[in-house]
Design a protein around this motif. Structure first.
Motif, PDB file in Angstrom:
ATOM      1  N   UNK A  82       0.844  -1.204   0.000  1.00 24.30           N
ATOM      2  CA  UNK A  82       0.000   0.000   0.000  1.00 24.30           C
ATOM      3  C   UNK A  82       0.874   1.246   0.000  1.00 24.30           C
ATOM      4  N   UNK A  83       1.916   1.256   0.833  1.00 24.27           N
ATOM      5  CA  UNK A  83       2.812   2.412   0.905  1.00 24.27           C
ATOM      6  C   UNK A  83       3.558   2.628  -0.417  1.00 24.27           C
ATOM      7  N   UNK A  84       4.049   1.538  -1.004  1.00 21.68           N
ATOM      8  CA  UNK A  84       4.798   1.639  -2.264  1.00 21.68           C
ATOM      9  C   UNK A  84       3.953   2.281  -3.356  1.00 21.68           C
ATOM     10  N   UNK A  85       2.711   1.842  -3.477  1.00 22.13           N
ATOM     11  CA  UNK A  85       1.861   2.373  -4.542  1.00 22.13           C
ATOM     12  C   UNK A  85       1.346   3.776  -4.212  1.00 22.13           C
ATOM     13  N   UNK A  86       1.196   4.077  -2.919  1.00 23.69           N
ATOM     14  CA  UNK A  86       0.797   5.443  -2.541  1.00 23.69           C
ATOM     15  C   UNK A  86       1.903   6.425  -2.907  1.00 23.69           C
ATOM     16  N   UNK A  87       3.142   6.049  -2.621  1.00 19.40           N
ATOM     17  CA  UNK A  87       4.270   6.916  -2.967  1.00 19.40           C
ATOM     18  C   UNK A  87       4.309   7.160  -4.472  1.00 19.40           C
ATOM     19  N   UNK A  88       4.155   6.104  -5.250  1.00 24.66           N
ATOM     20  CA  UNK A  88       4.181   6.247  -6.705  1.00 24.66           C
ATOM     21  C   UNK A  88       3.055   7.149  -7.187  1.00 24.66           C
ATOM     22  N   UNK A  89       1.879   6.967  -6.619  1.00 26.75           N
ATOM     23  CA  UNK A  89       0.732   7.780  -7.039  1.00 26.75           C
ATOM     24  C   UNK A  89       0.955   9.254  -6.726  1.00 26.75           C
ATOM     25  N   UNK A 201      -4.178   8.502  -9.122  1.00 32.16           N
ATOM     26  CA  UNK A 201      -4.353   7.747  -7.884  1.00 32.16           C
ATOM     27  C   UNK A 201      -5.247   6.528  -8.110  1.00 32.16           C
ATOM     28  N   UNK A 202      -6.271   6.683  -8.929  1.00 36.98           N
ATOM     29  CA  UNK A 202      -7.143   5.549  -9.238  1.00 36.98           C
ATOM     30  C   UNK A 202      -6.387   4.466  -9.993  1.00 36.98           C
ATOM     31  N   UNK A 206      -5.663   0.655  -8.573  1.00 34.87           N
ATOM     32  CA  UNK A 206      -6.042  -0.551  -9.324  1.00 34.87           C
ATOM     33  C   UNK A 206      -4.856  -1.500  -9.447  1.00 34.87           C
ATOM     34  N   UNK A 207      -3.684  -0.958  -9.780  1.00 38.46           N
ATOM     35  CA  UNK A 207      -2.472  -1.785  -9.894  1.00 38.46           C
ATOM     36  C   UNK A 207      -2.139  -2.418  -8.551  1.00 38.46           C
ATOM     37  N   UNK A 208      -2.282  -1.656  -7.485  1.00 42.00           N
ATOM     38  CA  UNK A 208      -2.034  -2.178  -6.129  1.00 42.00           C
ATOM     39  C   UNK A 208      -2.959  -3.345  -5.812  1.00 42.00           C
ATOM     40  N   UNK A 209      -4.245  -3.152  -6.080  1.00 40.75           N
ATOM     41  CA  UNK A 209      -5.227  -4.187  -5.755  1.00 40.75           C
ATOM     42  C   UNK A 209      -5.001  -5.458  -6.568  1.00 40.75           C
ATOM     43  N   UNK A 210      -4.579  -5.303  -7.807  1.00 44.40           N
ATOM     44  CA  UNK A 210      -4.297  -6.482  -8.640  1.00 44.40           C
ATOM     45  C   UNK A 210      -3.105  -7.259  -8.100  1.00 44.40           C
ATOM     46  N   UNK A 211      -2.100  -6.548  -7.620  1.00 48.43           N
ATOM     47  CA  UNK A 211      -0.939  -7.220  -7.063  1.00 48.43           C
ATOM     48  C   UNK A 211      -1.307  -7.920  -5.759  1.00 48.43           C
TER      49      UNK A 211
END
Length: 233
Positions: A82-89, A201-202, A206-211
């Motif tokens: 979650x943190x990794x994808x939040x940072x990217x977003x 962010x969306x 989505x990428x986060x949830x798929x992973x």
């Protein structure tokens, strides 16, 4: 720097990318040992770039070294992802918003449109390699339009944790990526920075949830969840 050392640096980065991707997708599990000789044999390289790659991953907290036993994969929990994808977003959204002020944005948008058309064709024909190529090209074009090299470097560094080849094989993700990119182009054209942020962010959510779904489907956290349940009983 000599040509040999340049080549070794590039090879080290490629090995690090390969191992990072295997860790992020659960092909390498927490607690699993990564054998230098076996990895080098599998990748068709010497032990040196494998060792250097693992030192890089140790610095990222993905593995730890064990005296006389090699390198061990560190735990990766849901919060980490979650943190990794939040940072990217966050970084990607800020970068894209910078592009709105580019006086030559129209030129970049035309190139983005062409790239998205090519991406859509690659998704439709199941050309995974071209999907990866065009997805990279699209984000690179956004970065060029933003004209913020320092921020782009941080975005690139964070994006290394994205298992893009996992997504490239997912046709549903591919079609949604195409639709998202087309919307982003429209928002960039209109200068709607709020919509730009929300769209990006969306997309990353989505990428986060798929992973996360992928890792859950292979029982990646089963032992961790069992241990947590036992300790709270």
């Amino acid at each position: 720097m000599s040509r040999v050392s340049l080549r070794r640096t590039q090879l080290t980065d490629e090995v690090a990318d390969h191992l990072r991707n295997r860790i992020m997708t659960g092909s390498l599990r927490p607690g699993e040992y990564i054998r230098l000789d076996d990895t080098a044999s599998t990748l068709g390289c010497s032990v040196t770039p494998v060792r250097e790659a693992l030192v890089t991953l140790r610095g990222e907290g993905l593995v730890r070294s064990s005296p006389h036993r090699g390198f061990i994969v560190e735990p990766l929990n849901r919060g980490d992802i979650i943190d990794i994808f939040w940072i990217q977003a966050e970084l990607s959204a800020r970068l894209a918003c910078h592009a709105v002020d580019n006086s030559e944005l129209g030129v970049h948008l035309a190139e983005m449109q062409t790239i998205v058309d090519q991406l859509e064709l690659a998704v439709d024909t199941g050309d995974d390699a071209q999907v990866l190529n065009r997805e990279y090209a699209f984000h690179r074009q956004v970065n060029l339009a933003a004209n913020s090299k320092k921020l782009a470097w941080f975005v690139f560094s964070a994006s290394k944790y994205n298992p893009y080849d996992l997504y490239a094989r997912d046709t549903e993700w591919g079609h949604e990526a195409v639709a998202s990119h087309r919307r982003l182009i429209d928002y960039l054209r209109s200068g709607d920075t709020r919509a730009i942020r929300e769209e990006i962010h969306t997309q990353f959510a989505d990428a986060r949830d798929r992973l996360v779904q992928r890792l859950e489907s292979i029982g990646f956290w089963d032992n961790i969840d069992s241990d947590t349940a036992a300790s709270s009983a």
